[in-house]
Design a protein around this motif. Sequence first.
Motif: not given
Length: 402
Positions: A65-71, A16-22, A41-43
């Motif tokens: 966070x979902x749109x970032x993951x989608x991209x 499990x890798x967890x991080x906060x959006x910038x 954010x995707x980068x």
Amino acid sequence: MSLENFVDRLASFNRLIVFDRRGTGGSDSVPRNALPTWEEWTDDVQAVLDAVGSETAAIVAVLDAAPIAILFAAMHPERVSALVLVNASARYLVGDEYPIGASKETVDALVEVVGQLWGTPDFVHAVAPSMADDVGFASFLAKQLRAAATPRTAVTQVRYILESLDVRSALPHIQAPTLVLHFSENQLVPVEHGRYIADHISGATLVELPSADGAISPASYDIVASEIAAFLTGERPTVDVDRVLTTVLFTDIVDSTTRLVALGDRRWRSLLDAHDRVSRRQLRRFGGREITTTGDGFFASFDGPARAIRCARAMIDAVKELGIDLRAGLHTGECEVRGSDLSGLAVHIAARVGSVANAGEVLITRTVGDLVAGSGILFENRGLRALKGIPEDWHLLSVTEI
């Protein structure tokens, strides 16, 4: 299920890798007038995966966070083995060919709520109404929000996200197996948003869960973790436990009816609210799990009998400052687990022990006393006692020193 248990469940079948959006939480802050683009954010996702040496990953993303993951899944299909989107939206505002979106007025109203309630316990009503009566969770959420961002930063980011979000064009390019989880009565992101995503990602699986919450909370941790596990592993883990050995605590206010008559409804309600607050503070301090309130007391469980005794003593001392006399009863035994509730003979024994305790007394069964031998906790023998409705007589002890 607690947040810790939820994270442990996810980590039990995958790294499990967890991080906060910038711009939020433990990640670096960003100027409010120079927020990252969705691509930037995707980068960040790629940078994190590279930093921890992950070549491919199953990505679980919730809300913003979902749109970032989608991209990321569309632009880097070789890095994404699976995609799980929870309460997600590909676009939030109403627009051409997107009639399910929210109006500008709705966005303005939502941003205003964020500005007014961010970092306060009342924010729970907006994002997790099912937990609105859980004072402990509301306090935890408020602290979490304050740690994530200031109110002004939250307002700026929420408006930017809601008004700029549009990743619809990326949906047809996602190649990874995709699970779309959406709470069916979600008012923040209506379920139609999740249905749209599932309709526009080839082969996506849509699961609608019965909840009015906008965010994952203790009320939904278990079912969300189970759905994710089943999707990623192909098996739904059998982690449900129907019986557990635990220490049960019952407390109640001595002569509560007499106090109610003397004080009147309004003053009694205020005093009872104060009693609940200080009692819950001690439960959190000693790791107790609140099962329910009993009107003028608490029913809680502990995985350690010594901590249960110390918590009971601390609760009695804490409410004493409010002018309230409390009594407590404890028993350790096997209980039946029914969702978030406990039942069985052990629960009834603890309740009956509490009912015969004196004001300011922590009364326990001999079973509890035997389990805490060597802990430094001292007792006074109360002898055998018949407990109403309970078979046989029970050997009781009164806690004298902790």
